[in-house]
Design an enzyme around this catalytic site. Structure first.
Site, mmCIF file in Angstrom:
data_model
loop_
_atom_site.group_PDB
_atom_site.id
_atom_site.type_symbol
_atom_site.label_atom_id
_atom_site.label_comp_id
_atom_site.label_asym_id
_atom_site.label_seq_id
_atom_site.Cartn_x
_atom_site.Cartn_y
_atom_site.Cartn_z
ATOM 1 N N LYS A 110 0.839 -1.202 0.000
ATOM 2 C CA LYS A 110 0.000 0.000 0.000
ATOM 3 C C LYS A 110 0.870 1.247 0.000
ATOM 4 O O LYS A 110 0.626 2.194 -0.738
ATOM 5 C CB LYS A 110 -0.931 0.011 1.223
ATOM 6 C CG LYS A 110 -2.370 -0.244 0.835
ATOM 7 C CD LYS A 110 -3.352 0.198 1.894
ATOM 8 C CE LYS A 110 -4.764 0.084 1.327
ATOM 9 N NZ LYS A 110 -5.800 0.334 2.301
ATOM 10 N N LYS A 190 -1.593 -14.865 -9.822
ATOM 11 C CA LYS A 190 -2.205 -15.451 -8.634
ATOM 12 C C LYS A 190 -3.665 -15.009 -8.507
ATOM 13 O O LYS A 190 -3.955 -13.811 -8.637
ATOM 14 C CB LYS A 190 -1.420 -15.016 -7.399
ATOM 15 C CG LYS A 190 -1.928 -15.643 -6.135
ATOM 16 C CD LYS A 190 -1.482 -14.911 -4.890
ATOM 17 C CE LYS A 190 -2.427 -15.281 -3.782
ATOM 18 N NZ LYS A 190 -2.577 -14.358 -2.720
ATOM 19 N N LYS A 193 -8.779 -11.459 -4.997
ATOM 20 C CA LYS A 193 -9.805 -10.412 -5.116
ATOM 21 C C LYS A 193 -9.186 -9.101 -5.581
ATOM 22 O O LYS A 193 -9.780 -8.372 -6.363
ATOM 23 C CB LYS A 193 -10.466 -10.173 -3.746
ATOM 24 C CG LYS A 193 -11.635 -11.080 -3.493
ATOM 25 C CD LYS A 193 -12.063 -11.004 -2.048
ATOM 26 C CE LYS A 193 -10.981 -11.509 -1.129
ATOM 27 N NZ LYS A 193 -11.385 -12.291 0.027
HETATM 28 P P1 ADP Z 1 -7.550 -12.616 -1.615
HETATM 29 O O1 ADP Z 1 -6.093 -12.599 -2.054
HETATM 30 O O2 ADP Z 1 -8.448 -12.986 -2.739
HETATM 31 O O3 ADP Z 1 -7.953 -11.333 -0.924
HETATM 32 P P2 ADP Z 1 -7.480 -13.692 1.050
HETATM 33 O O4 ADP Z 1 -6.265 -12.859 1.324
HETATM 34 O O5 ADP Z 1 -8.767 -13.331 1.693
HETATM 35 O O6 ADP Z 1 -7.672 -13.781 -0.545
HETATM 36 O O7 ADP Z 1 -7.102 -15.192 1.391
HETATM 37 C C1 ADP Z 1 -7.800 -16.110 2.207
HETATM 38 C C2 ADP Z 1 -7.002 -17.403 2.254
HETATM 39 O O8 ADP Z 1 -6.907 -18.000 0.957
HETATM 40 C C3 ADP Z 1 -5.563 -17.204 2.728
HETATM 41 O O9 ADP Z 1 -5.163 -18.304 3.534
HETATM 42 C C4 ADP Z 1 -4.788 -17.171 1.435
HETATM 43 O O10 ADP Z 1 -3.443 -17.533 1.609
HETATM 44 C C5 ADP Z 1 -5.550 -18.165 0.571
HETATM 45 N N1 ADP Z 1 -5.434 -17.814 -0.857
HETATM 46 C C6 ADP Z 1 -5.915 -16.700 -1.455
HETATM 47 N N2 ADP Z 1 -5.656 -16.693 -2.779
HETATM 48 C C7 ADP Z 1 -4.968 -17.828 -3.040
HETATM 49 C C8 ADP Z 1 -4.418 -18.407 -4.239
HETATM 50 N N3 ADP Z 1 -4.540 -17.821 -5.419
HETATM 51 N N4 ADP Z 1 -3.799 -19.590 -4.133
HETATM 52 C C9 ADP Z 1 -3.698 -20.217 -2.931
HETATM 53 N N5 ADP Z 1 -4.193 -19.733 -1.772
HETATM 54 C C10 ADP Z 1 -4.823 -18.562 -1.801
#
Ligand code: ADP
Ligand code: TRP
Length: 323
Positions: A110, A190, A193
């Site tokens: 950020k 990757k 969101k």
């Molecule tokens: P985002 O990156 O979509 O905001 P979050 O940070 O809310 O997702 O992640 C929630 C959980 O899912 C965490 O444990 C994160 O490491 C896992 N996670 C999120 N995206 C991935 C991905 N593309 N591959 C593997 N694990 C993921």
């Protein structure tokens, strides 16, 4: 062995969340004392609309229960239902060195983008440390991006234990399935969101098909020989498929004569077959909101017993109360 993990209610669960984290939650609930929670306090750093937050929390509970989280085996609760976590966050904050937080990705990214970070975002990892330490957790199933936060948790726990000269906190370990640590999104980056490249688990079949059809591939024609290893469609298919199914689709890639449209249709059919039963369970649960509310209430009651015990230990160690 005590297992714990949390998920932020910031939107719908996507394939990256499921394969990277939630599937491991469900796997581990079979063997261990498992606690899973919906991190609504963390979500406050980004969700600033109360109606959205409430809806997201309910949806996260529905998603987790539909995907197989079993309240008979695991404890499911909402983070803010355990107020002890806020007090522990403060105790930990007093022993957390600034440099530990300054190097954390979420804050650093950020800042690099010139966005003003608030104290909530900066101290986010301390709240996460409190989440973990409050329940004497040994194992924390997460995706790769959360490993850094667990390292911070260990550092903070260790520092507290050293300063107060006793083993107040248990040091947790991350549990990451390497092959699932980085599920690719629609654009091959990757899935996240924040990158707008997600495929949500619970999507209308028509919309799901449309999203799958939009996965980026190279521009090879139907007749061309194709490489499964470098194709996101195949990488995603592997998540759902048995070894035999993977070998069969890989052979089609290498033989030529199959277009990407057909590969995507295969992926769609497989996803529907795997998630189909969860769709039905989710619809049933959504029709009985009292059941979900009871699960969360019971979960909080159970979790709070442990939280109270550990917080008392921490307060006692640093000389609060007890006069
Ligand atoms: P985002 O990156 O979509 O905001 P979050 O940070 O809310 O997702 O992640 C929630 C959980 O899912 C965490 O444990 C994160 O490491 C896992 N996670 C999120 N995206 C991935 C991905 N593309 N591959 C593997 N694990 C993921
Ligand atoms: N920070 C985690 C994420 O964005 C969510 C989380 C909050 C968490 N507290 C936790 C994960 C404790 C594991 C343990 O995905």
């Amino acid at each position: 062995m005590r297992v714990l993990s949390g998920i932020q209610p910031t939107g719908q669960i996507h394939w990256g969340n499921y394969f990277g984290a939630v599937r491991q939650y469900i796997e581990l609930q079979k063997h261990d004392a498992a606690l899973y929670f919906i991190a609504d306090l963390h979500a406050l750093t980004t969700v600033r609309n109360p109606a959205d937050l409430r809806r997201n929390v309910t949806n996260a509970a529905l998603d987790l229960l539909a995907l197989g989280l079993d309240p008979e085996k695991a404890t499911l609760y909402v983070q803010s239902d355990i107020p002890e976590v806020a007090e522990l966050t403060w105790l930990l904050m007093t022993v957390t060195q600034m440099h530990l937080l300054e190097k954390c990705h979420a804050y650093k990214d950020k800042k690099a983008k010139g966005i003003a970070a608030d104290a909530g975002l900066f101290t986010y990892p301390v709240l996460m440390a409190a989440d973990i330490l409050l329940y004497d957790s040994n194992l924390v199933p997460v995706g790769q991006d959360q490993i850094q936060h667990i390292e911070v948790t260990r550092d903070v726990a260790q520092r507290f234990n050293t300063i107060y000269e006793r083993e107040v906190f248990v040091l947790p370990e991350p549990y990451v399935v390497q092959s699932l640590a980085k599920v690719p999104g629609l654009d091959g980056e990757k899935m996240s969101k924040s990158y707008n490249n997600t495929i949500e688990v619970f999507m209308e079949p028509k919309q799901l098909r449309k999203k799958i059809m939009s996965i980026k591939t190279d521009s090879k024609g139907v007749a061309d020989v194709k490489a499964p290893e470098t194709c996101s469609v195949f990488t995603l298919f592997k998540l759902f498929a048995s070894e035999d199914q993977q070998a069969a689709l890989a052979a089609k890639y290498r033989a030529g004569g199959m277009g990407y449209g057909e590969a995507k249709q295969t992926l769609y059919d497989q996803a529907m077959a795997v998630f189909g039963p969860a769709f039905d369970r989710r619809a049933q649960l959504a029709a009985s909101p009292d059941t979900v509310r009871d699960v969360l209430r019971e979960g909080a009651k159970k979790a709070r017993v442990k939280a109270t015990e550990v917080l008392a230990r921490a307060r006692e160690a640093c000389g609060l109360g007890g006069r």
